[in-house]
Design an enzyme around this catalytic site. Structure first.
Site, PDB file in Angstrom:
ATOM      1  N   HIS A   1      -6.857  34.475   4.947  1.00 22.12           N
ATOM      2  CA  HIS A   1      -7.116  34.535   6.383  1.00 22.12           C
ATOM      3  C   HIS A   1      -6.073  33.695   7.131  1.00 22.12           C
ATOM      4  O   HIS A   1      -5.702  32.613   6.666  1.00 22.12           O
ATOM      5  CB  HIS A   1      -8.537  34.024   6.682  1.00 22.12           C
ATOM      6  CG  HIS A   1      -8.986  34.380   8.060  1.00 22.12           C
ATOM      7  ND1 HIS A   1      -8.585  33.678   9.163  1.00 22.12           N
ATOM      8  CD2 HIS A   1      -9.768  35.395   8.513  1.00 22.12           C
ATOM      9  CE1 HIS A   1      -9.112  34.235  10.247  1.00 22.12           C
ATOM     10  NE2 HIS A   1      -9.834  35.283   9.876  1.00 22.12           N
TER      11      HIS A   1
ATOM     12  N   ASP B   1      -6.518  39.895  17.429  1.00 25.24           N
ATOM     13  CA  ASP B   1      -7.337  38.931  18.179  1.00 25.24           C
ATOM     14  C   ASP B   1      -6.385  37.859  18.711  1.00 25.24           C
ATOM     15  O   ASP B   1      -5.556  37.324  17.969  1.00 25.24           O
ATOM     16  CB  ASP B   1      -8.391  38.330  17.223  1.00 25.24           C
ATOM     17  CG  ASP B   1      -9.209  37.189  17.825  1.00 25.24           C
ATOM     18  OD1 ASP B   1      -8.833  36.665  18.898  1.00 25.24           O
ATOM     19  OD2 ASP B   1     -10.223  36.812  17.209  1.00 25.24           O
TER      20      ASP B   1
ATOM     21  N   ASP C   1     -12.933  32.449  26.781  1.00 21.62           N
ATOM     22  CA  ASP C   1     -13.636  31.216  26.404  1.00 21.62           C
ATOM     23  C   ASP C   1     -12.589  30.138  26.150  1.00 21.62           C
ATOM     24  O   ASP C   1     -11.383  30.429  26.092  1.00 21.62           O
ATOM     25  CB  ASP C   1     -14.537  31.440  25.172  1.00 21.62           C
ATOM     26  CG  ASP C   1     -13.749  31.928  23.962  1.00 21.62           C
ATOM     27  OD1 ASP C   1     -12.783  31.247  23.562  1.00 21.62           O
ATOM     28  OD2 ASP C   1     -14.084  32.998  23.411  1.00 21.62           O
TER      29      ASP C   1
ATOM     30  N   ASP D   1     -10.071  37.041  23.151  1.00 22.72           N
ATOM     31  CA  ASP D   1      -9.789  37.695  21.875  1.00 22.72           C
ATOM     32  C   ASP D   1      -9.093  39.022  22.148  1.00 22.72           C
ATOM     33  O   ASP D   1      -7.948  39.263  21.755  1.00 22.72           O
ATOM     34  CB  ASP D   1     -11.156  37.841  21.160  1.00 22.72           C
ATOM     35  CG  ASP D   1     -11.198  38.779  19.987  1.00 22.72           C
ATOM     36  OD1 ASP D   1     -10.325  39.639  19.867  1.00 22.72           O
ATOM     37  OD2 ASP D   1     -12.160  38.686  19.191  1.00 22.72           O
TER      38      ASP D   1
ATOM     39  N   CYS E   1      -6.582  34.766  19.356  1.00 22.61           N
ATOM     40  CA  CYS E   1      -6.505  33.407  18.803  1.00 22.61           C
ATOM     41  C   CYS E   1      -5.524  33.328  17.632  1.00 22.61           C
ATOM     42  O   CYS E   1      -4.975  32.259  17.344  1.00 22.61           O
ATOM     43  CB  CYS E   1      -7.868  32.858  18.411  1.00 22.61           C
ATOM     44  SG  CYS E   1      -8.700  33.745  17.087  1.00 22.61           S
ATOM     45  N   TYR E   2      -5.267  34.464  16.978  1.00 19.47           N
ATOM     46  CA  TYR E   2      -4.309  34.438  15.869  1.00 19.47           C
ATOM     47  C   TYR E   2      -2.868  34.312  16.369  1.00 19.47           C
ATOM     48  O   TYR E   2      -1.958  34.114  15.565  1.00 19.47           O
ATOM     49  CB  TYR E   2      -4.500  35.656  14.955  1.00 19.47           C
ATOM     50  CG  TYR E   2      -5.904  35.718  14.412  1.00 19.47           C
ATOM     51  CD1 TYR E   2      -6.495  34.567  13.875  1.00 19.47           C
ATOM     52  CD2 TYR E   2      -6.672  36.867  14.476  1.00 19.47           C
ATOM     53  CE1 TYR E   2      -7.799  34.584  13.419  1.00 19.47           C
ATOM     54  CE2 TYR E   2      -7.974  36.889  14.016  1.00 19.47           C
ATOM     55  CZ  TYR E   2      -8.539  35.741  13.499  1.00 19.47           C
ATOM     56  OH  TYR E   2      -9.830  35.748  13.046  1.00 19.47           O
TER      57      TYR E   2
ATOM     58  N   ARG F   1      -6.740  39.037   9.152  1.00 15.48           N
ATOM     59  CA  ARG F   1      -6.772  39.422   7.736  1.00 15.48           C
ATOM     60  C   ARG F   1      -6.622  40.935   7.595  1.00 15.48           C
ATOM     61  O   ARG F   1      -6.754  41.675   8.577  1.00 15.48           O
ATOM     62  CB  ARG F   1      -8.050  38.928   7.053  1.00 15.48           C
ATOM     63  CG  ARG F   1      -9.318  39.147   7.847  1.00 15.48           C
ATOM     64  CD  ARG F   1     -10.524  38.604   7.107  1.00 15.48           C
ATOM     65  NE  ARG F   1     -11.660  38.467   8.011  1.00 15.48           N
ATOM     66  CZ  ARG F   1     -12.913  38.560   7.614  1.00 15.48           C
ATOM     67  NH1 ARG F   1     -13.195  38.790   6.352  1.00 15.48           N
ATOM     68  NH2 ARG F   1     -13.894  38.416   8.482  1.00 15.48           N
TER      69      ARG F   1
ATOM     70  N   HIS G   1     -10.382  30.510  22.841  1.00 11.36           N
ATOM     71  CA  HIS G   1      -9.287  31.478  22.926  1.00 11.36           C
ATOM     72  C   HIS G   1      -8.248  31.057  23.955  1.00 11.36           C
ATOM     73  O   HIS G   1      -7.056  31.310  23.774  1.00 11.36           O
ATOM     74  CB  HIS G   1      -9.832  32.889  23.211  1.00 11.36           C
ATOM     75  CG  HIS G   1     -10.449  33.507  21.995  1.00 11.36           C
ATOM     76  ND1 HIS G   1     -11.798  33.379  21.707  1.00 11.36           N
ATOM     77  CD2 HIS G   1      -9.900  34.199  20.962  1.00 11.36           C
ATOM     78  CE1 HIS G   1     -12.040  33.986  20.550  1.00 11.36           C
ATOM     79  NE2 HIS G   1     -10.915  34.488  20.077  1.00 11.36           N
TER      80      HIS G   1
ATOM     81  N   LYS H   1      -8.358  44.159   9.498  1.00  6.18           N
ATOM     82  CA  LYS H   1      -9.193  43.697  10.600  1.00  6.18           C
ATOM     83  C   LYS H   1      -8.410  43.816  11.900  1.00  6.18           C
ATOM     84  O   LYS H   1      -7.283  44.267  11.922  1.00  6.18           O
ATOM     85  CB  LYS H   1      -9.712  42.294  10.327  1.00  6.18           C
ATOM     86  CG  LYS H   1     -10.567  42.279   9.060  1.00  6.18           C
ATOM     87  CD  LYS H   1     -11.956  41.748   9.191  1.00  6.18           C
ATOM     88  CE  LYS H   1     -12.821  42.215  10.300  1.00  6.18           C
ATOM     89  NZ  LYS H   1     -14.051  41.389  10.355  1.00  6.18           N
TER      90      LYS H   1
HETATM   91  C1  FPP Z   1     -13.248  34.996  10.459  1.00  2.44           C
HETATM   92  O1  FPP Z   1     -13.912  35.301  11.603  1.00  2.44           O
HETATM   93  C2  FPP Z   1     -12.677  33.618  10.575  1.00  2.44           C
HETATM   94  C3  FPP Z   1     -12.429  32.832   9.530  1.00  2.44           C
HETATM   95  C4  FPP Z   1     -12.740  33.283   8.165  1.00  2.44           C
HETATM   96  C5  FPP Z   1     -11.787  31.475   9.670  1.00  2.44           C
HETATM   97  C6  FPP Z   1     -11.968  30.767  10.957  1.00  2.44           C
HETATM   98  C7  FPP Z   1     -11.357  29.419  10.959  1.00  2.44           C
HETATM   99  C8  FPP Z   1     -10.691  28.946  12.018  1.00  2.44           C
HETATM  100  C9  FPP Z   1     -10.495  29.786  13.214  1.00  2.44           C
HETATM  101  C10 FPP Z   1     -10.055  27.606  12.134  1.00  2.44           C
HETATM  102  C11 FPP Z   1      -9.997  26.664  10.992  1.00  2.44           C
HETATM  103  C12 FPP Z   1      -9.102  25.535  11.275  1.00  2.44           C
HETATM  104  C13 FPP Z   1      -9.397  24.255  11.528  1.00  2.44           C
HETATM  105  C14 FPP Z   1      -8.301  23.327  11.852  1.00  2.44           C
HETATM  106  C15 FPP Z   1     -10.759  23.701  11.490  1.00  2.44           C
HETATM  107  P1  FPP Z   1     -14.230  36.813  12.016  1.00  2.44           P
HETATM  108  O2  FPP Z   1     -14.713  37.598  10.849  1.00  2.44           O
HETATM  109  O3  FPP Z   1     -15.114  36.745  13.214  1.00  2.44           O
HETATM  110  O4  FPP Z   1     -12.816  37.329  12.519  1.00  2.44           O
HETATM  111  P2  FPP Z   1     -11.752  38.345  11.855  1.00  2.44           P
HETATM  112  O5  FPP Z   1     -12.372  39.692  11.876  1.00  2.44           O
HETATM  113  O6  FPP Z   1     -10.604  38.270  12.833  1.00  2.44           O
HETATM  114  O7  FPP Z   1     -11.399  37.856  10.507  1.00  2.44           O
HETATM  115 ZN    ZN Z   2     -10.423  34.959  18.045  1.00  3.96          ZN
HETATM  116  K     K Z   3     -11.888  37.610  15.189  1.00  2.00           K
END
Ligand code: FPP
Ligand code: ZN
Ligand code: K
Length: 501
Positions: free
Chosen positions: A297, A351, A424, A417, A353-354, A345, A427, A348
């Site tokens: 991820h 978004d 928010d 996102d 935030c990535y 990932r 983001h 998916k």
């Molecule tokens: C999946 O969310 C998200 C994760 C598996 C990891 C999230 C971790 C962080 C954002 C930050 C960690 C860092 C620190 C410094 C604490 P989802 O399934 O909602 O999103 P996706 O579909 O985009 O994977």
């Molecule tokens: Zn996000």
């Molecule tokens: K996400």
């Protein structure tokens, strides 16, 4: 699995080639030698024929305005979600909304004042629905302070209230909880330490009880080299990164307290085995997972690279620890077209935030490939370095995604996102961090001598006059610590004069 043209979505035609007639003159110049066959996209031609568009704006590369040329006909929950995402992003990417102000490049302007106003509402008293986020208060503070600083807003007015808030969230046994009386956690401690560093100044730094912090970190350090997120909690790569950030910023002594479980297992210090732990998190895909044998991820890729860049110079430790070609391949697969933004990932959705979690990996990857300048006495073969202005991802695509899809264009402001999501603070912080990374070229200033975590970065504005207006440029961010450039040096200088206890 047969791959056909997009029957399900009734595309007009298949376009396999880039369409240089749709490129801005600057990009045309760089592509001069590449274009041989030219296919003209009818949609762009009709767009250009529109008198309201013609003359006022440069045409947008069809890469960002057309569906992908090849679409897998198998319909699944994943493909349906992806189609829905394209449906919400494409109209915005095509820059056809008369209520939005566009720059010459056909990308919306940055709604700077609205984002500042929005962020200021997130740092005061929050309405009742936020009760569920009570344990994340240090995060809310960090997201707002970091984003406000990147936008150029003055955050010094929050110093006194931050000091009061931080003081009562700190535990006598070390670290910060999410609120008064809550157990210390590495994530909330990371967020609170960064917040204090962003407002800066002795009175903010001195809130932190470094001796208690050292004892608490020692108690979280595990025999396998990693860190628990809280006493008895999970061990993952977030812990590796958060601990390295806290230790290096505050100049925490590395020796372990005698009651540390890692000390009992024979580990030498807080950093022993940490790179090995990070190494075990690289997966068969090439990306990084939260812990060994889980799913890669983007957020964890950033934690892994950030942690390593603190432990040693990126050009030494990253190639030594990770399979860099595989990681580059996985990271590159995170950027999608036509959206232009990153996903977290495989399979998916894009978004905003990535833009940070994946986007911030790039300067660290680039630094890992930089060769240090050769000492005068070294007559061996010249080591080759990659040109620092080479982009490993498509900056234009990311900036288009952020400006078009990542901003809330209403009077509310804030970043999001994707268009179907509300803005928010989280983001807003990470989309803006990604935007500033895309607007700057950051390269490591390398030294072959003893590495200390206060390695210097050279930051140059990335300039493409067509891409974004100068007034939409943000303040640069630190690629490892995710705080405005300059803040890390200030706090490190302060604590360097206070080594032991
Ligand atoms: C999946 O969310 C998200 C994760 C598996 C990891 C999230 C971790 C962080 C954002 C930050 C960690 C860092 C620190 C410094 C604490 P989802 O399934 O909602 O999103 P996706 O579909 O985009 O994977
Ligand atoms: Zn996000
Ligand atoms: K996400």
């Amino acid at each position: 699995m047969p791959v056909t043209t997009s029957l399900a979505r009734a595309r007009r035609k298949v376009v396999f080639k880039r369409t240089p007639t749709t490129l801005s003159s600057a990009r045309m110049a760089t592509m001069e030698n590449r274009a041989t066959d030219i296919a003209v996209d009818e949609e762009v031609v009709s767009h250009l024929a529109d008198p309201s568009v013609r003359g006022s704006r440069l045409p947008i590369d069809a890469l960002y305005t057309s569906e992908p040329p090849i679409i897998d006909p198998l319909v699944t929950a994943t493909s349906t979600a992806q189609d829905r995402t394209l449906d919400q992003c494409l109209p915005l990417l095509k820059a056809a909304d008369s209520n939005i102000e566009y720059n010459a490049n056909g990308a919306p302007r940055l709604h700077r004042e609205r984002h500042i106003k929005y962020l200021e509402t997130t740092i005061g008293n929050l309405p009742a629905p936020y009760v569920g986020a009570d344990a994340s208060r240090p995060w809310c503070i960090y997201w707002a302070l970091n984003a406000l600083s990147l936008l150029g807003a003055d955050v010094s007015k929050f110093r006194e209230s931050l000091i009061a808030t931080a003081t009562h969230m700190q535990n006598k046994t070390g670290g910060f909880g999410g609120g008064f009386g809550q157990t210390s956690h590495l994530a909330t401690t990371y967020a609170m330490v960064l917040s204090l560093v962003i407002v800066g100044g002795e009175s903010a730094y001195e809130v932190i009880d470094r001796r208690a912090m050292w004892k608490w970190l020692s108690s979280l350090k595990q025999p396998d080299g990693g860190f628990q997120m809280s006493l008895g909690g999970e061990v993952d790569v977030r812990g590796a990164y958060c601990a390295a950030v806290i230790i290096s910023l505050l100049n925490i002594p590395l020796n372990l307290s005698s009651d540390s479980p890692a000390s009992a297992a024979g580990l030498a210090d807080l950093y022993t085995g940490l790179a090995g732990y990070v190494q075990r998190c690289q997966t068969f895909e090439g990306g990084i997972s939260a812990k060994p044998d889980a799913e890669a991820h983007g957020a964890y890729a950033f934690c892994a690279l950030g942690c390593l860049a603190i432990l040693d110079a990126p050009h030494r430790i990253i190639p030594r620890t990770l399979n860099v070609p595989r990681l580059i391949s996985w990271l590159s697969s995170r950027q999608y077209a036509p959206e232009g933004g990153f996903s977290g990932r495989t399979n998916k959705l894009v978004d905003g935030c990535y833009s940070h979690w994946v986007g911030a990996c790039w300067p660290l990857i680039q630094a890992s490939l930089q060769a240090p300048s050769q000492p005068a006495h070294d007559s061996g073969p010249q080591r080759e370095s990659i040109p620092e202005f080479l982009s490993f991802y498509d900056r234009e695509g990311l900036i288009r995604y952020i400006m078009s899809c990542g901003q809330d264009h209403s009077s509310k402001g804030g970043m999001r996102d994707k268009p179907s999501h509300r803005s928010d603070a989280y983001h807003t912080c990470y989309v803006l961090s990604g935007l500033t990374s895309a607007q700057h070229v950051v390269s490591a200033v390398l030294a072959e001598d003893e590495y200390v975590a206060n390695m210097a970065w050279k930051v140059s504005p990335y300039s493409d006059p067509q891409l974004f207006d100068e007034q939409d440029r943000l303040n640069p961010t630190d690629p490892v610590y995710a705080i405005p450039q300059g803040k890390r040096e200030e706090v490190m200088t302060y604590f360097l004069s206070k080594p032991g206890f």
